[in-house]
Design a protein around this motif. Structure first.
Motif, PDB file in Angstrom:
ATOM      1  N   ALA A 150      40.617  56.008  42.516  1.00 54.56           N
ATOM      2  CA  ALA A 150      41.381  54.912  41.299  1.00 54.56           C
ATOM      3  C   ALA A 150      42.504  53.951  42.427  1.00 54.56           C
ATOM      4  CB  ALA A 150      41.901  56.014  40.768  1.00 54.56           C
ATOM      5  N   GLN A 151      43.092  54.794  42.946  1.00 55.91           N
ATOM      6  CA  GLN A 151      43.618  53.772  43.491  1.00 55.91           C
ATOM      7  C   GLN A 151      43.155  52.503  44.563  1.00 55.91           C
ATOM      8  OE1 GLN A 151      46.945  55.628  46.539  1.00 55.91           O
ATOM      9  NE2 GLN A 151      47.724  53.485  46.805  1.00 55.91           N
ATOM     10  N   GLU A 152      42.553  52.914  45.271  1.00 54.38           N
ATOM     11  CA  GLU A 152      41.634  52.302  45.979  1.00 54.38           C
ATOM     12  C   GLU A 152      40.580  51.164  45.902  1.00 54.38           C
ATOM     13  OE1 GLU A 152      41.352  55.817  46.247  1.00 54.38           O
ATOM     14  OE2 GLU A 152      42.424  55.399  48.486  1.00 54.38           O
ATOM     15  N   ALA A 153      40.809  51.866  44.930  1.00 54.35           N
ATOM     16  CA  ALA A 153      39.612  50.812  43.447  1.00 54.35           C
ATOM     17  C   ALA A 153      39.972  50.074  42.758  1.00 54.35           C
ATOM     18  CB  ALA A 153      38.557  51.985  41.962  1.00 54.35           C
ATOM     19  N   VAL A 154      41.433  50.408  42.766  1.00 53.00           N
ATOM     20  CA  VAL A 154      42.177  49.278  41.825  1.00 53.00           C
ATOM     21  C   VAL A 154      42.686  48.119  43.224  1.00 53.00           C
ATOM     22  CG1 VAL A 154      44.345  48.827  41.569  1.00 53.00           C
ATOM     23  CG2 VAL A 154      42.908  50.644  39.701  1.00 53.00           C
ATOM     24  N   ARG A 155      42.977  48.535  44.625  1.00 54.33           N
ATOM     25  CA  ARG A 155      43.112  48.060  45.673  1.00 54.33           C
ATOM     26  C   ARG A 155      42.546  47.090  45.779  1.00 54.33           C
ATOM     27  NH1 ARG A 155      45.810  51.581  49.504  1.00 54.33           N
ATOM     28  NH2 ARG A 155      48.480  52.016  48.182  1.00 54.33           N
ATOM     29  N   ALA A 156      40.672  47.158  45.191  1.00 51.41           N
ATOM     30  CA  ALA A 156      39.610  46.402  45.951  1.00 51.41           C
ATOM     31  C   ALA A 156      39.287  45.125  44.794  1.00 51.41           C
ATOM     32  CB  ALA A 156      38.179  47.570  45.844  1.00 51.41           C
ATOM     33  N   ALA A 157      39.574  45.643  43.545  1.00 56.04           N
ATOM     34  CA  ALA A 157      39.659  44.750  41.990  1.00 56.04           C
ATOM     35  C   ALA A 157      40.614  43.143  42.772  1.00 56.04           C
ATOM     36  CB  ALA A 157      40.099  45.690  40.967  1.00 56.04           C
ATOM     37  N   ILE A 158      41.658  44.053  43.134  1.00 58.33           N
ATOM     38  CA  ILE A 158      42.937  42.936  43.209  1.00 58.33           C
ATOM     39  C   ILE A 158      42.544  42.048  44.117  1.00 58.33           C
ATOM     40  CG2 ILE A 158      46.091  42.845  43.451  1.00 58.33           C
ATOM     41  CD1 ILE A 158      45.466  45.007  42.127  1.00 58.33           C
ATOM     42  N   ALA A 159      41.995  42.679  45.536  1.00 58.31           N
ATOM     43  CA  ALA A 159      41.137  41.622  46.465  1.00 58.31           C
ATOM     44  C   ALA A 159      40.544  40.765  46.077  1.00 58.31           C
ATOM     45  CB  ALA A 159      41.098  42.933  47.341  1.00 58.31           C
ATOM     46  N   ARG A 160      39.383  41.709  45.483  1.00 58.61           N
ATOM     47  CA  ARG A 160      38.437  40.120  44.937  1.00 58.61           C
ATOM     48  C   ARG A 160      38.547  39.509  44.071  1.00 58.61           C
ATOM     49  NH1 ARG A 160      35.348  45.615  43.909  1.00 58.61           N
ATOM     50  NH2 ARG A 160      35.749  44.950  41.956  1.00 58.61           N
ATOM     51  N   ALA A 161      39.558  39.416  43.295  1.00 56.13           N
ATOM     52  CA  ALA A 161      40.366  38.289  42.853  1.00 56.13           C
ATOM     53  C   ALA A 161      40.514  37.532  42.850  1.00 56.13           C
ATOM     54  CB  ALA A 161      41.049  39.014  41.071  1.00 56.13           C
ATOM     55  N   ALA A 162      41.659  38.187  43.784  1.00 53.07           N
ATOM     56  CA  ALA A 162      42.778  37.106  45.205  1.00 53.07           C
ATOM     57  C   ALA A 162      41.359  36.850  46.066  1.00 53.07           C
ATOM     58  CB  ALA A 162      43.271  37.862  45.729  1.00 53.07           C
ATOM     59  N   SER A 163      40.238  36.953  46.093  1.00 51.03           N
ATOM     60  CA  SER A 163      39.482  35.889  47.055  1.00 51.03           C
ATOM     61  C   SER A 163      39.369  34.995  46.235  1.00 51.03           C
ATOM     62  CB  SER A 163      38.321  37.068  47.689  1.00 51.03           C
ATOM     63  OG  SER A 163      37.594  37.117  46.540  1.00 51.03           O
TER      64      SER A 163
END
Length: 221
Positions: free
Chosen positions: A208-221
Motif C-alpha cells: 500500500a505504501q508503495e502504491a500511494v507513493r506512486a500515485a503521488i508521483a504520477r500526480a506531480a509529474s
C-alpha cells in the motif's frame, strides 16, 4: 538569509499552523498545545504557553540548552523545551514540532496503545507505521526525555510519538507539513475508535505504501 528573516518566516508559519489545527477541530477543549520551529542547530522558536489567537510577536527564541534568548515563556512552556530539543537533536531534518492533547490520539496515549497506520492520510502525510508510545514520565523530566530519545533511536522513521498518559507529539520538515500530520493522526485515531464498534479496523494490503507513493508521483509529474 538573515537571522531576522528566518525568525520572521518561521514565526508566520507557526501562527498559520496553529490556526489550521483549530480550524480542523483537532484540539482539546482547552486548546492546549505547544508548537516550535527550528531556527538553526542550536535555537528554536517556541509558543509562550498558549496558541489560541497566537501572534508572531508572542513567540520566544530558545536555545536547545533550555535558555530563553528572546521573548518570554510561562513556566509551563519552559518545562517542555527539552521535549522539543531532544527531537530536533535526534532528527536533523525536522524543522517543526507540534504537541497537542487531541482527544482521540490522547485516548491511545492514555491506553498505552500504539496507533496503527490504517488510513491513507497517515500514509500520505508521513506516518507509514504505527505511532509508538513513549513511557510516562513527568513532563520535561529526565525520565520523559530519555524515554523519547530511546524511542526516536529505536524507531528512526517515525514522525510522531504518543506520550503515555499525556498526548501527541508530531515532527516534520516544516510547520505546515507537521500540522497536516497532526490532523491525519487525530482523524485516524477517531476512525480506529469508531471502527472498533463495527468489528475493528483492517490493515492495508501489502504494497500500500508503495502504491500511494506512486500515485503521488504520477500526480506531480
Amino acid at each position: 538569509m538573515s537571522d531576522t528573516y528566518v525568525r520572521k518566516e518561521r514565526a508566520g508559519q507557526l501562527v498559520e499552523a496553529a490556526e489550521k489545527l483549530f480550524a480542523a477541530g483537532v484540539m482539546s477543549h482547552s486548546g492546549h498545545a505547544n508548537l516550535s520551529a527550528r531556527i538553526d542547530g542550536e535555537r528554536l522558536l517556541l509558543t509562550p504557553g498558549f496558541v489560541r489567537g497566537l501572534r508572531a510577536e508572542d513567540l520566544a527564541t530558545v536555545g536547545f540548552d533550555g535558555h530563553v534568548l528572546e521573548g518570554e515563556l510561562q513556566s509551563v512552556s519552559a518545562e517542555i523545551i527539552a521535549m522539543h530539543s531532544v527531537a530536533y537533536k535526534a532528527r536533523p531534518h525536522v524543522g517543526a514540532i507540534i504537541h497537542t492533547h487531541s482527544p482521540s490520539a490522547t485516548a491511545f496515549a492514555v491506553a498505552h496503545r500504539p496507533l496503527p497506520c490504517r488510513t491513507e492520510p497517515m500514509l500520505r502525510f508521513g506516518q507509514a507505521e504505527d505511532v509508538p508510545v513513549v513511557p510516562w514520565g513527568p513532563r520535561g523530566s529526565d525520565v520523559s526525555v530519555r524515554g523519547m530519545a530511546d524511542i526516536l533511536e529505536r524507531r528512526p522513521t517515525t514522525s510522531a510519538v504518543l506520550l503515555a498518559n499525556h498526548g501527541l507529539l508530531v515532527f516534520g520538515p516544516d510547520s505546515a507539513a507537521t500540522a497536516h500530520l497532526v490532523v491525519a493522526i487525530e482523524e485516524s485515531a477517531e476512525a480506529e475508535i469508531a471502527a472498533a464498534a463495527i468489528g475493528g479496523a483492517v490493515d492495508f494490503p501489502p504494497g500500500a505504501q508503495e502504491a500511494v507513493r506512486a500515485a503521488i508521483a504520477r500526480a506531480a509529474s
